[in-house]
Design a protein around this motif. Structure first.
Motif, short mmCIF file in Angstrom:
data_model
loop_
_atom_site.label_atom_id
_atom_site.label_comp_id
_atom_site.label_asym_id
_atom_site.label_seq_id
_atom_site.Cartn_x
_atom_site.Cartn_y
_atom_site.Cartn_z
N GLY A 409 0.78 -1.22 0.00
CA GLY A 409 0.00 0.00 0.00
C GLY A 409 0.81 1.27 0.00
N ASP A 410 0.14 2.32 -0.44
CA ASP A 410 0.60 3.69 -0.21
C ASP A 410 -0.09 4.12 1.07
N PHE A 411 0.67 4.13 2.16
CA PHE A 411 0.10 4.44 3.47
C PHE A 411 0.09 5.94 3.75
N ASN A 412 0.72 6.73 2.87
CA ASN A 412 0.82 8.17 3.06
C ASN A 412 1.33 8.51 4.46
N ALA A 413 2.20 7.67 5.00
CA ALA A 413 2.68 7.83 6.37
C ALA A 413 4.16 7.49 6.43
N GLU A 414 4.93 8.35 7.06
CA GLU A 414 6.34 8.06 7.33
C GLU A 414 6.44 6.99 8.44
N PRO A 415 7.59 6.38 8.58
CA PRO A 415 7.76 5.36 9.63
C PRO A 415 7.58 5.89 11.05
N THR A 416 7.61 7.20 11.20
CA THR A 416 7.42 7.77 12.54
C THR A 416 5.96 7.88 12.94
N GLU A 417 5.04 7.64 12.01
CA GLU A 417 3.61 7.82 12.30
C GLU A 417 3.04 6.62 13.06
N GLU A 418 1.92 6.86 13.72
CA GLU A 418 1.26 5.84 14.53
C GLU A 418 0.80 4.65 13.68
N VAL A 419 0.30 4.93 12.47
CA VAL A 419 -0.22 3.83 11.66
C VAL A 419 0.89 2.84 11.31
N ALA A 433 9.19 -5.30 4.27
CA ALA A 433 10.20 -5.98 3.44
C ALA A 433 11.36 -5.08 3.08
N TYR A 434 11.10 -3.82 2.81
CA TYR A 434 12.17 -2.95 2.31
C TYR A 434 13.13 -2.50 3.40
N LYS A 435 12.84 -2.80 4.67
CA LYS A 435 13.83 -2.56 5.72
C LYS A 435 15.05 -3.44 5.51
N LEU A 436 14.85 -4.59 4.87
CA LEU A 436 15.93 -5.55 4.70
C LEU A 436 17.02 -5.04 3.76
N LEU A 437 16.74 -3.97 3.01
CA LEU A 437 17.75 -3.40 2.13
C LEU A 437 18.75 -2.54 2.89
N SER A 438 18.39 -2.14 4.10
CA SER A 438 19.28 -1.27 4.88
C SER A 438 20.42 -2.09 5.49
N ASP A 440 21.46 -2.25 8.56
CA ASP A 440 21.11 -2.92 9.81
C ASP A 440 19.85 -3.76 9.72
N GLY A 441 19.15 -3.70 8.57
CA GLY A 441 17.92 -4.45 8.41
C GLY A 441 16.75 -3.90 9.20
N GLN A 442 16.90 -2.69 9.74
CA GLN A 442 15.86 -2.11 10.59
C GLN A 442 15.39 -0.74 10.12
N SER A 443 15.94 -0.24 9.02
CA SER A 443 15.64 1.12 8.56
C SER A 443 14.94 1.09 7.20
N GLU A 444 13.90 1.89 7.07
CA GLU A 444 13.20 2.01 5.79
C GLU A 444 14.06 2.81 4.80
N PRO A 445 13.77 2.69 3.51
CA PRO A 445 14.49 3.49 2.52
C PRO A 445 14.31 5.00 2.79
N PRO A 446 15.21 5.83 2.33
CA PRO A 446 15.09 7.27 2.56
C PRO A 446 13.91 7.91 1.84
N TYR A 447 13.43 7.26 0.80
CA TYR A 447 12.29 7.81 0.05
C TYR A 447 11.67 6.70 -0.80
N THR A 448 10.36 6.83 -1.02
CA THR A 448 9.67 6.05 -2.05
C THR A 448 8.90 6.97 -3.00
N THR A 449 8.86 8.26 -2.68
CA THR A 449 8.25 9.27 -3.54
C THR A 449 9.08 10.53 -3.44
N TRP A 450 9.22 11.22 -4.57
CA TRP A 450 10.05 12.43 -4.60
C TRP A 450 9.50 13.33 -5.70
N LYS A 451 8.98 14.46 -5.32
CA LYS A 451 8.30 15.33 -6.29
C LYS A 451 8.51 16.79 -5.91
#
Length: 517
Positions: A409-419, A433-438, A440-451
């Motif tokens: 999904g597009d959750f429209n929410a950063e990892p810091t949000e409650e959802v 799943a995409y935390k596994l690319l970091s 430490d395996g615990q960090s989300e990518p820096p961006y999935t949208t950029w406009k």
């Protein structure tokens, strides 16, 4: 939108017929092969041509109108009901315009009134000549019959939803979910994916080549005995929003033209060949993605937003919504649910699709879900409530986490949000799943949208693929575009069709799930 005759297009894209998702219910008719069919055949002796017709069109009478909804709607300050009308027209009327020439209204007192009107023109039929359109009628007024004319359409456009669809409420749609699920493409010839990919690239020959993205191998165990399940998550950017609302100030208008942008979207899908495709902001499902992807072997489901912002845009192609496709040669559909999300007991404008699939190779069942949560800053608590509602629905569908689960999904929410935190700590035992690319395996990518919009530059991580971490393993994930590849004007662009990046993962079932799913 169909390709116009004055544009040079490769054969498949030019020959594409619309596969409208409506089936007539007149029993006893037969198709050209002699087998029983649900399609209605044209009457052998069509009624005389009304005086108001021109160009000697062929007339077809439809006497059995199907109620699409028994609930009331408001249109132009009047209470109306919605009817669904279907008419069969034999070739050569496949490229035709359907006009309601004469509407006979039967009122409760038995008195009839004749009205001459043209309603909802510029319709293009599917390959069998089935025309489908919506008609609103005043409450308390019945219809005894309609007469249609079918004549040359020329270069007119096609719309599945007219402006009248703005008043269609989702409760009516959910009561008739069969209209939101595409029919079997029994009369459509398969397409070779390589041939379609070549044709897309031929259309895009004046654009820069698409950037190369590599899969990152994430395997930590022995190879699985069954091929992995490739899942693609992508907000493809609704065409109406891209052209009419989103204000991508650094994106050239030419880069958003649908005739080429749709080929960029298809090229991305064809390049990665997902087994399951989860899309958001789909407003060209019926005239592009369903007919094409069905011929590639996918079965699709579409669930539109009840009050899509696309409907506020002039010349829109109908509401946007979520779409879910899966390859029929790999999976069997066990159960499907269209979910209108709630927040604090209130029904919202956001939706989800959740389907239980059975893998034909292994016999393993799992649930796949797609959603698109509320956007904008200031709506964090609203998104949190929507996420909790979705989690509760998925808890019920997976029978208390007994089935493995993948949520895109597009959750429209950063990892810091409650959802996000709700999903990360859910009793469904989900991991992103995409935390596994970091590292430490615990960090989300820096961006999935950029406009870049009029309000400034926006770089966020909003898109996720969640999975049952005890029952499933991520074998590989598609790396993201780099800042250099995206370029200074950001997304969308001539190189990339959406403001969101696609996410693609290969999953395998764990042979012996460790503990709870």
């Amino acid at each position: 939108m169909p390709v116009t005759a004055d544009l040079a297009r490769p054969p498949l894209l030019t020959r594409l017929q619309l596969a409208l998702p409506f089936r007539t219910e007149v029993p006893g008719s037969r198709n050209p092969s002699g087998e029983a069919s649900a399609y209605r055949s044209a009457p052998p002796n069509p009624p005389p041509r009304p005086a108001c017709e021109s160009d000697n069109p062929k007339c077809i009478r439809s006497q059995n109108l199907k109620h699409y909804s028994d609930s009331r709607h408001t249109f132009k300050n009047k209470d109306v009901k919605l009817f669904l009308i279907r008419v069969f027209a034999k070739p050569p009327f496949q490229e035709a315009k359907l006009k309601v020439i004469r509407k006979i209204i039967r009122r409760p007192n038995g008195l009839g009134k004749l009205e001459n009107k043209q309603l909802l023109g510029n319709w293009k039929s599917n390959a069998q000549g089935i025309f489908s359109l919506f008609l609103y009628s005043p409450v308390g007024v019945g219809h005894s019959g309609l007469i249609f004319s079918v004549c040359s359409m020329g270069n007119g456009t096609s719309r599945l939803y007219s402006a009248l669809a703005k008043t269609l409420n989702s409760s009516a749609a959910s009561q008739h979910a069969e209209y939101l699920v595409s029919p079997d493409p029994e009369h459509l010839e398969p397409i070779d994916p390589k041939e379609l990919l070549e044709e897309c690239r031929a259309v895009l020959h004046t654009r820069p080549p698409r950037y190369q993205r590599d899969f990152v191998d994430l395997r930590t165990d022995c190879p699985s005995s069954h091929p992995p399940v490739r899942v693609m998550q992508w907000n493809i950017l609704a065409q109406a929003l891209g052209e009419g609302k989103d204000n991508f100030v650094q994106c050239p208008v030419e880069a958003l033209k649908w005739e080429e942008r749709k080929c960029l979207i298809l090229e991305e899908i064809l390049a990665y060949q997902p087994d399951i495709l989860c899309l958001q902001e789909v407003d060209h499902y019926f005239d592009t993605f369903q007919p094409l992807l069905s011929r590639l072997g996918y079965q699709g489901t579409f669930f539109p937003k009840p009050w899509s912002p696309c409907l506020d845009v002039e010349h829109n192609n109908g509401p946007d919504g979520c779409a879910l496709f899966f390859l029929q040669n790999r999976f069997k559909l066990v159960h499907s649910a269209n979910i209108r999300l709630t927040a604090m007991t209130l029904k919202t404008n956001q939706v989800a699709i959740a389907q239980t699939l059975e893998c034909k190779e292994s016999g393993r069942q799992f649930c796949i879900a797609v959603t698109h949560l509320k956007a904008r800053t200031g709506w964090e608590q609203f998104r949190s409530a929507q996420g909790c509602d979705l989690l509760q629905n998925l808890q019920n569908i997976t029978q208390g986490a007994k089935l493995p689960l993948i949520v895109c999904g597009d959750f429209n929410a950063e990892p810091t949000e409650e959802v996000y935190k709700h999903f990360a700590s859910s009793s469904l035992n989900l991991n992103s799943a995409y935390k596994l690319l970091s590292a430490d395996g615990q960090s989300e990518p820096p961006y999935t949208t950029w406009k870049i919009r009029t309000s400034g530059e926006c770089r966020h991580t909003l898109d996720y693929i969640w999975y049952s971490k005890h029952a499933l393993s991520v074998r590989s994930a598609l790396d993201l575009l780099t800042e250099e590849q995206i370029g200074p004007n950001r997304l969308p662009s001539f190189n990339y069709p959406s403001d969101h990046l696609s996410l693609v993962c290969d999953f395998s079932f764990n042979e012996e799930p460790d503990g709870l799913l």
